[in-house]
Design a protein around this motif. Structure first.
Motif, PDB file in Angstrom:
ATOM      1  N   GLN A 115       0.835  -1.199   0.000  1.00 52.40           N
ATOM      2  CA  GLN A 115       0.000   0.000   0.000  1.00 52.40           C
ATOM      3  C   GLN A 115       0.869   1.247   0.000  1.00 52.40           C
ATOM      4  OE1 GLN A 115      -2.530  -0.532   3.452  1.00 52.40           O
ATOM      5  NE2 GLN A 115      -3.986  -1.790   2.318  1.00 52.40           N
ATOM      6  N   GLY A 116       1.839   1.295  -0.906  1.00 53.98           N
ATOM      7  CA  GLY A 116       2.747   2.428  -0.980  1.00 53.98           C
ATOM      8  C   GLY A 116       4.170   2.022  -0.655  1.00 53.98           C
ATOM      9  N   ARG A 117       5.040   3.000  -0.578  1.00 49.38           N
ATOM     10  CA  ARG A 117       6.453   2.744  -0.322  1.00 49.38           C
ATOM     11  C   ARG A 117       6.666   2.227   1.096  1.00 49.38           C
ATOM     12  NH1 ARG A 117       9.363   2.312  -4.652  1.00 49.38           N
ATOM     13  NH2 ARG A 117      11.178   3.534  -4.029  1.00 49.38           N
ATOM     14  N   GLU A 118       7.660   1.343   1.240  1.00 49.29           N
ATOM     15  CA  GLU A 118       7.998   0.753   2.533  1.00 49.29           C
ATOM     16  C   GLU A 118       9.514   0.745   2.712  1.00 49.29           C
ATOM     17  OE1 GLU A 118       4.418  -2.619   2.619  1.00 49.29           O
ATOM     18  OE2 GLU A 118       6.518  -3.186   2.906  1.00 49.29           O
ATOM     19  N   LEU A 119       9.923   0.716   3.975  1.00 52.18           N
ATOM     20  CA  LEU A 119      11.302   0.452   4.341  1.00 52.18           C
ATOM     21  C   LEU A 119      11.353  -0.938   4.959  1.00 52.18           C
ATOM     22  CD1 LEU A 119      14.226   1.714   4.685  1.00 52.18           C
ATOM     23  CD2 LEU A 119      13.548   2.131   7.056  1.00 52.18           C
ATOM     24  N   VAL A 120      12.311  -1.752   4.524  1.00 52.18           N
ATOM     25  CA  VAL A 120      12.491  -3.099   5.070  1.00 52.18           C
ATOM     26  C   VAL A 120      13.871  -3.163   5.713  1.00 52.18           C
ATOM     27  CG1 VAL A 120      12.575  -5.570   4.553  1.00 52.18           C
ATOM     28  CG2 VAL A 120      10.967  -4.087   3.322  1.00 52.18           C
ATOM     29  N   THR A 121      13.933  -3.658   6.951  1.00 55.97           N
ATOM     30  CA  THR A 121      15.197  -3.727   7.688  1.00 55.97           C
ATOM     31  C   THR A 121      15.469  -5.151   8.151  1.00 55.97           C
ATOM     32  OG1 THR A 121      14.097  -3.178   9.786  1.00 55.97           O
ATOM     33  CG2 THR A 121      14.980  -1.344   8.503  1.00 55.97           C
ATOM     34  N   SER A 122      16.751  -5.459   8.352  1.00 56.49           N
ATOM     35  CA  SER A 122      17.161  -6.753   8.894  1.00 56.49           C
ATOM     36  C   SER A 122      18.088  -6.525  10.074  1.00 56.49           C
ATOM     37  CB  SER A 122      17.870  -7.597   7.835  1.00 56.49           C
ATOM     38  OG  SER A 122      19.090  -6.976   7.448  1.00 56.49           O
ATOM     39  N   SER A 123      18.161  -7.520  10.958  1.00 56.56           N
ATOM     40  CA  SER A 123      18.906  -7.317  12.201  1.00 56.56           C
ATOM     41  C   SER A 123      19.540  -8.597  12.703  1.00 56.56           C
ATOM     42  CB  SER A 123      17.955  -6.758  13.271  1.00 56.56           C
ATOM     43  OG  SER A 123      18.557  -6.747  14.553  1.00 56.56           O
ATOM     44  N   SER A 124      20.551  -8.411  13.537  1.00 52.95           N
ATOM     45  CA  SER A 124      21.146  -9.544  14.242  1.00 52.95           C
ATOM     46  C   SER A 124      20.194 -10.158  15.250  1.00 52.95           C
ATOM     47  CB  SER A 124      22.435  -9.101  14.952  1.00 52.95           C
ATOM     48  OG  SER A 124      23.422  -8.733  14.012  1.00 52.95           O
ATOM     49  N   ASP A 125      19.059  -9.502  15.521  1.00 54.74           N
ATOM     50  CA  ASP A 125      18.070 -10.110  16.414  1.00 54.74           C
ATOM     51  C   ASP A 125      17.229 -11.174  15.716  1.00 54.74           C
ATOM     52  OD1 ASP A 125      16.151  -8.754  14.893  1.00 54.74           O
ATOM     53  OD2 ASP A 125      15.694  -7.269  16.435  1.00 54.74           O
ATOM     54  N   GLY A 126      17.524 -11.423  14.426  1.00 54.84           N
ATOM     55  CA  GLY A 126      16.849 -12.501  13.700  1.00 54.84           C
ATOM     56  C   GLY A 126      15.546 -12.107  13.047  1.00 54.84           C
ATOM     57  N   THR A 127      15.194 -10.824  13.071  1.00 52.88           N
ATOM     58  CA  THR A 127      13.929 -10.406  12.476  1.00 52.88           C
ATOM     59  C   THR A 127      14.142  -9.529  11.253  1.00 52.88           C
ATOM     60  OG1 THR A 127      13.698  -8.370  13.779  1.00 52.88           O
ATOM     61  CG2 THR A 127      12.833 -10.411  14.749  1.00 52.88           C
ATOM     62  N   VAL A 128      13.159  -9.605  10.355  1.00 51.20           N
ATOM     63  CA  VAL A 128      13.000  -8.653   9.266  1.00 51.20           C
ATOM     64  C   VAL A 128      11.775  -7.818   9.609  1.00 51.20           C
ATOM     65  CG1 VAL A 128      12.388  -8.373   6.834  1.00 51.20           C
ATOM     66  CG2 VAL A 128      14.075 -10.093   7.500  1.00 51.20           C
ATOM     67  N   ARG A 129      11.888  -6.488   9.466  1.00 52.24           N
ATOM     68  CA  ARG A 129      10.753  -5.635   9.812  1.00 52.24           C
ATOM     69  C   ARG A 129      10.392  -4.733   8.632  1.00 52.24           C
ATOM     70  NH1 ARG A 129      11.736  -4.158  16.282  1.00 52.24           N
ATOM     71  NH2 ARG A 129      11.532  -6.326  16.958  1.00 52.24           N
ATOM     72  N   ARG A 130       9.091  -4.538   8.460  1.00 50.58           N
ATOM     73  CA  ARG A 130       8.543  -3.639   7.450  1.00 50.58           C
ATOM     74  C   ARG A 130       8.047  -2.370   8.132  1.00 50.58           C
ATOM     75  NH1 ARG A 130       3.866  -6.140   5.898  1.00 50.58           N
ATOM     76  NH2 ARG A 130       3.603  -4.511   4.301  1.00 50.58           N
ATOM     77  N   TRP A 131       8.350  -1.226   7.501  1.00 47.74           N
ATOM     78  CA  TRP A 131       7.995   0.074   8.051  1.00 47.74           C
ATOM     79  C   TRP A 131       7.324   0.918   6.970  1.00 47.74           C
ATOM     80  CZ3 TRP A 131       9.762   0.700  13.166  1.00 47.74           C
ATOM     81  CH2 TRP A 131      10.742  -0.203  13.589  1.00 47.74           C
ATOM     82  N   GLY A 132       6.359   1.751   7.361  1.00 47.93           N
ATOM     83  CA  GLY A 132       5.818   2.719   6.428  1.00 47.93           C
ATOM     84  C   GLY A 132       6.885   3.733   6.050  1.00 47.93           C
ATOM     85  N   TRP A 133       6.810   4.235   4.823  1.00 47.03           N
ATOM     86  CA  TRP A 133       7.809   5.188   4.328  1.00 47.03           C
ATOM     87  C   TRP A 133       7.113   6.443   3.843  1.00 47.03           C
ATOM     88  CZ3 TRP A 133      13.014   5.545   4.297  1.00 47.03           C
ATOM     89  CH2 TRP A 133      13.618   6.451   3.406  1.00 47.03           C
TER      90      TRP A 133
END
Length: 335
Positions: A115-133
């Motif tokens: 539903q529009g632009r997103e930011l996707v992040t990865s981490s040493s905590d083992g998760t991938v997260r999606r964020w509104g942009w």
């Protein structure tokens, strides 16, 4: 018994600019290529004017800057301090900063989401997260440790348009193919000889993604159509970082002693429904360069960050001439 030491000196940079003196981990540029941004171990965001070669810096992260991603006039930076910062260009002027993960934030990418632009992040905590942009409102957390069934630590991330498929490199010697269907995520794990898949660079028109691994170095091609991973001849380069070449079916790989350019040709039909990808590579070496991150400007110049905290420029055409090697990769049949 004898040991021979060979030094390569055929790839001198066209410019060398000091940027803090500590290892640089990530690079990006503005829309027209007048400014190169870089960050690394010191936590500063460095800005280089590509015409005057003047350098300045801003300090917002309390630990190393691991990745940079630009979308239009906005630049995002991720850090080992667990945060993501958002910058307005051409400043850069800090717009916002938020805690993004419970541990090191290692990579990030902007993509056209559901539903529009997103930011996707990865981490040493083992998760991938999606964020509104660009508001950075949380959208979703994908726990890869739960999907795989053991603790995971992530580095490289590449989201496909729509964010229902995400590739994530791990610090556990693998590449994860994460797919969302019907509101649930699944993970297929592909083993690699490297400790970490450190960087991913897509070749969109061919539906492939180049994966650069470290400790030890390795190169692979991931075929999105078949969901298969294939070794790519590294031509002896200890590669670390991969950069897509916009508008071309190519990718640039930089490493400690040089740079390689890979050109891919559309898969041809093979036996049993398999497809054959044609690959050509050019490579240049200069012992001691220490390259570990790079960005490709619109005009074709490559700016690379080094282990010594320097930015090096390599002009267009530096990787021209006859290819060093030509190979074919047999890809799996499309699913």
């Amino acid at each position: 018994q004898r040991r021979g030491v060979v030094a390569y000196a055929g790839f001198p940079p066209a410019a060398r600019v000091p940027a803090g003196g500590r290892a640089l981990w990530a690079t990006e540029h503005d829309a027209d290529g007048t400014t190169v941004f870089t960050g690394g171990r010191d936590g500063h965001l460095w800005s280089l004017d590509t015409e005057t070669l003047e350098v300045r810096h801003a300090d917002v992260h309390s630990d190393g800057v691991t990745s940079l991603a630009r979308d239009g006039e906005l630049l995002a930076s991720s850090s080992d301090d667990k945060t993501v910062a958002l910058w307005r260009l051409p400043g850069p002027t800090l717009r916002s900063r938020t805690k993004a993960h419970d541990f090191l934030v290692n990579d990030l990418a902007v993509v056209e989401g559901r539903q529009g632009r997103e930011l996707v992040t990865s981490s040493s905590d083992g998760t991938v997260r999606r964020w509104g942009w660009p508001g950075l409102e949380p959208l979703e957390t994908v726990d890869t440790s739960a999907l795989v069934g053991r603790p995971m630590s992530l580095h490289a991330v590449w989201p496909a348009p729509g964010s229902s498929r995400i590739l994530a490199g791990t610090w556990k010697g693998s590449l994860l193919d994460l797919v969302e269907k019907g509101g649930a995520w699944t993970a297929r794990e592909h083993r690699v000889p490297s400790q970490s898949v450190y960087r991913l660079a897509a070749v969109p028109r061919l539906g492939i993604v180049v994966a650069a691994g470290i400790e030890p170095s390795s190169l692979h091609v991931f075929d999105l159509a078949s969901g298969t991973l294939h070794p790519l001849d590294a031509a002896g380069l200890e590669g670390i970082w991969a950069v897509p070449v916009p508008g071309k079916d190519e990718a640039i790989v930089v490493g400690l002693d040089g740079v390689s350019r890979y050109a891919f040709a559309a898969p041809l039909p093979g036996a049993d429904g398999r497809r054959v990808l044609r690959v050509r590579a050019w490579s240049r070496r200069q012992t001691g360069l220490g390259l570990q991150t790079a960005t490709l400007l619109p005009g074709g110049a490559l700016w690379a960050g080094t282990t010594k905290g320097e930015l090096l420029r390599f002009d267009p055409g530096a990787l021209a001439g006859p290819p060093l090697l030509e190979r074919t990769l047999e890809l799996g049949p499309g699913r």
